[in-house]
Scaffold this motif. Structure first.
Motif, mmCIF file in Angstrom:
data_model
loop_
_atom_site.group_PDB
_atom_site.id
_atom_site.type_symbol
_atom_site.label_atom_id
_atom_site.label_comp_id
_atom_site.label_asym_id
_atom_site.label_seq_id
_atom_site.Cartn_x
_atom_site.Cartn_y
_atom_site.Cartn_z
ATOM 1 N N LEU A 131 0.818 -1.213 0.000
ATOM 2 C CA LEU A 131 0.000 0.000 0.000
ATOM 3 C C LEU A 131 0.855 1.268 0.000
ATOM 4 N N LYS A 132 1.933 1.270 0.789
ATOM 5 C CA LYS A 132 2.777 2.456 0.862
ATOM 6 C C LYS A 132 3.308 2.831 -0.520
ATOM 7 N N HIS A 133 3.699 1.841 -1.290
ATOM 8 C CA HIS A 133 4.208 2.088 -2.638
ATOM 9 C C HIS A 133 3.128 2.698 -3.528
ATOM 10 N N TRP A 134 1.945 2.111 -3.518
ATOM 11 C CA TRP A 134 0.903 2.580 -4.421
ATOM 12 C C TRP A 134 0.330 3.916 -4.003
ATOM 13 N N GLU A 135 0.344 4.208 -2.709
ATOM 14 C CA GLU A 135 -0.065 5.548 -2.265
ATOM 15 C C GLU A 135 0.907 6.596 -2.798
ATOM 16 N N LYS A 136 2.191 6.293 -2.758
ATOM 17 C CA LYS A 136 3.192 7.223 -3.305
ATOM 18 C C LYS A 136 3.001 7.396 -4.809
ATOM 19 N N GLU A 137 2.720 6.291 -5.500
ATOM 20 C CA GLU A 137 2.497 6.354 -6.944
ATOM 21 C C GLU A 137 1.281 7.212 -7.267
ATOM 22 N N ALA A 138 0.222 7.070 -6.475
ATOM 23 C CA ALA A 138 -0.987 7.865 -6.699
ATOM 24 C C ALA A 138 -0.708 9.345 -6.467
ATOM 25 N N ALA A 139 0.081 9.660 -5.447
ATOM 26 C CA ALA A 139 0.411 11.055 -5.165
ATOM 27 C C ALA A 139 1.240 11.660 -6.292
ATOM 28 N N PHE A 140 2.248 10.911 -6.750
ATOM 29 C CA PHE A 140 3.139 11.417 -7.797
ATOM 30 C C PHE A 140 2.413 11.560 -9.129
ATOM 31 N N HIS A 141 1.814 10.475 -9.597
ATOM 32 C CA HIS A 141 1.184 10.501 -10.921
ATOM 33 C C HIS A 141 -0.099 11.314 -10.931
ATOM 34 N N GLY A 142 -0.864 11.260 -9.833
ATOM 35 C CA GLY A 142 -2.086 12.054 -9.776
ATOM 36 C C GLY A 142 -1.778 13.539 -9.806
ATOM 37 N N SER A 143 -0.784 13.968 -9.028
ATOM 38 C CA SER A 143 -0.408 15.378 -9.038
ATOM 39 C C SER A 143 0.125 15.784 -10.409
ATOM 40 N N GLY A 144 0.903 14.896 -11.041
ATOM 41 C CA GLY A 144 1.404 15.184 -12.378
ATOM 42 C C GLY A 144 0.281 15.349 -13.380
ATOM 43 N N HIS A 145 -0.712 14.485 -13.312
ATOM 44 C CA HIS A 145 -1.860 14.555 -14.226
ATOM 45 C C HIS A 145 -2.633 15.852 -14.028
ATOM 46 N N TYR A 146 -2.965 16.184 -12.791
ATOM 47 C CA TYR A 146 -3.803 17.349 -12.535
ATOM 48 C C TYR A 146 -3.058 18.659 -12.818
ATOM 49 N N LEU A 147 -1.787 18.737 -12.438
ATOM 50 C CA LEU A 147 -1.036 19.959 -12.700
ATOM 51 C C LEU A 147 -0.839 20.185 -14.201
ATOM 52 N N HIS A 148 -0.585 19.115 -14.947
ATOM 53 C CA HIS A 148 -0.425 19.284 -16.391
ATOM 54 C C HIS A 148 -1.731 19.736 -17.042
ATOM 55 N N THR A 149 -2.843 19.235 -16.562
ATOM 56 C CA THR A 149 -4.131 19.656 -17.108
ATOM 57 C C THR A 149 -4.323 21.153 -16.914
ATOM 58 N N ILE A 150 -3.974 21.662 -15.723
ATOM 59 C CA ILE A 150 -4.066 23.100 -15.462
ATOM 60 C C ILE A 150 -3.063 23.854 -16.336
ATOM 61 N N PHE A 151 -1.885 23.276 -16.515
ATOM 62 C CA PHE A 151 -0.824 23.904 -17.307
ATOM 63 C C PHE A 151 -1.277 24.145 -18.743
ATOM 64 N N TRP A 152 -1.860 23.129 -19.396
ATOM 65 C CA TRP A 152 -2.320 23.298 -20.783
ATOM 66 C C TRP A 152 -3.384 24.390 -20.865
ATOM 67 N N GLU A 153 -4.327 24.361 -19.930
ATOM 68 C CA GLU A 153 -5.414 25.333 -19.960
ATOM 69 C C GLU A 153 -4.925 26.747 -19.654
ATOM 70 N N GLY A 154 -3.810 26.851 -18.955
ATOM 71 C CA GLY A 154 -3.288 28.153 -18.563
ATOM 72 C C GLY A 154 -2.476 28.848 -19.635
ATOM 73 N N MET A 155 -2.415 28.249 -20.840
ATOM 74 C CA MET A 155 -1.693 28.868 -21.952
ATOM 75 C C MET A 155 -2.626 29.002 -23.152
ATOM 76 N N ILE A 156 -2.305 29.946 -24.013
ATOM 77 C CA ILE A 156 -3.126 30.175 -25.199
ATOM 78 C C ILE A 156 -2.295 30.917 -26.245
ATOM 79 N N PRO A 157 -2.523 30.646 -27.534
ATOM 80 C CA PRO A 157 -1.835 31.437 -28.562
ATOM 81 C C PRO A 157 -2.181 32.915 -28.408
ATOM 82 N N ARG A 158 -1.185 33.760 -28.630
ATOM 83 C CA ARG A 158 -1.367 35.210 -28.523
ATOM 84 C C ARG A 158 -1.869 35.615 -27.147
#
Length: 293
Positions: free
Chosen positions: A147-174
């Motif tokens: 469980l300790k391993h998979w909790e760490k994996e969820a924290a790392f990959h989940g945060s990566g997924h959600y932050l990248h989603t915000i990152f794409w939306e936070g940019m725009i041409p021009r």
């Protein structure tokens, strides 16, 4: 190529990007499409060099109006989806980019956008799904030895997924410039001025140790904006805060184009910031109210 023809090409490319985005989110609003068609006709007239500078200003105003209409449609669609849908365990998906891979050039190259979105972000989605499924299996079998391993994996990959989603939306041409309205007022209140905020955020991004993020967050309990750093995707952050604007400073976000010059990447990133979307996130974040601490 004349300046007028070059400008017409840029407008035409923008129209193509907008139409592709509307197709991806399955929007067929007749008013928006009619406005885009009118804008396209004006662009054709530009190619023939039949429009003077004053008309070019009108085109810029029409582009801004079309963008605002699409933003409103996207907000309504996002609200409907949030109200009616939840993501099943292990079923997270890679969100499409809201623009073409080359749309942020020259700030961010097409090659980087493709690899960053389709490869790196997909890895975080896959990692989050696997972690969720393994934790589900642990609950069902009552075997929590890993469980300790998979909790760490969820924290790392989940945060990566959600932050990248915000990152794409936070940019725009021009994009770029500076925000308006309530967001600008809050920035000026919390940081003294927009210039002071921009300098602080840039330095936070440049000084992230190793790989990670610079993050502008809304703090519901303090009712103010703060700037945080995050190493990896989830270390050094604060609990109970809401990300409003994020900047990815992992090397895969810039190295192919900027090599080891992270500072140059950070400085040029401001040219593509999507302030209307950031202002929307700020408005939604402020709705969460806790007792001040």
């Amino acid at each position: 190529m004349s300046d007028v023809r070059q400008y017409a090409k840029e407008v035409s490319d923008w129209i193509d990007e907008i139409m592709a985005y509307l197709e991806r989110i399955d929007i067929t609003d007749s008013t928006v499409l009619a406005n885009i068609e009118r804008l396209s006709q004006w662009t054709n007239d530009l190619v023939a060099e039949e429009i003077d500078y004053e008309n070019m200003v009108l085109i810029e105003e029409e582009m801004a109006r079309v963008y605002e209409e699409i933003e409103e449609i996207a907000r309504d669609l996002s609200t409907q989806q949030r109200q009616t849908q939840s993501v099943p365990i292990g079923k997270h998906t890679l969100p499409p980019l809201p623009y073409a891979y080359n749309a942020l050039e020259p700030t961010i190259s097409e090659e980087i956008m493709y690899l960053h979105h389709d490869k790196h972000h997909q890895t975080y989605v896959d990692g989050l799904n696997k972690a969720e499924l393994m934790m589900k299996n642990a609950r069902e079998t009552k075997d929590y030895s890993l469980l300790k391993h998979w909790e760490k994996e969820a924290a790392f990959h989940g945060s990566g997924h959600y932050l990248h989603t915000i990152f794409w939306e936070g940019m725009i041409p021009r994009g770029g410039g500076q925000p308006k309205g309530d967001l600008l007022k809050q920035i000026e209140k919390d940081f003294g001025s927009f210039a002071a905020f921009k300098n602080h955020f840039s330095e936070a991004a440049k000084q992230v140790e190793g790989v990670g993020w610079a993050i502008l967050v809304w703090v519901p309990r303090a009712r103010k904006l703060e700037i945080l750093q995050s190493e990896l995707h989830m270390i050094l952050t604060q609990w109970d805060t809401i990300p409003v604007l994020v900047l990815d400073v992992w090397e895969h976000a810039y190295y192919l184009q900027y090599k080891n010059n992270r500072a140059s990447y950070v400085d040029k990133w401001w040219d593509v910031v999507n302030w209307p979307q950031t202002a929307l996130r700020f408005t939604e974040a402020k709705k969460l109210t806790w007792k001040q601490q």
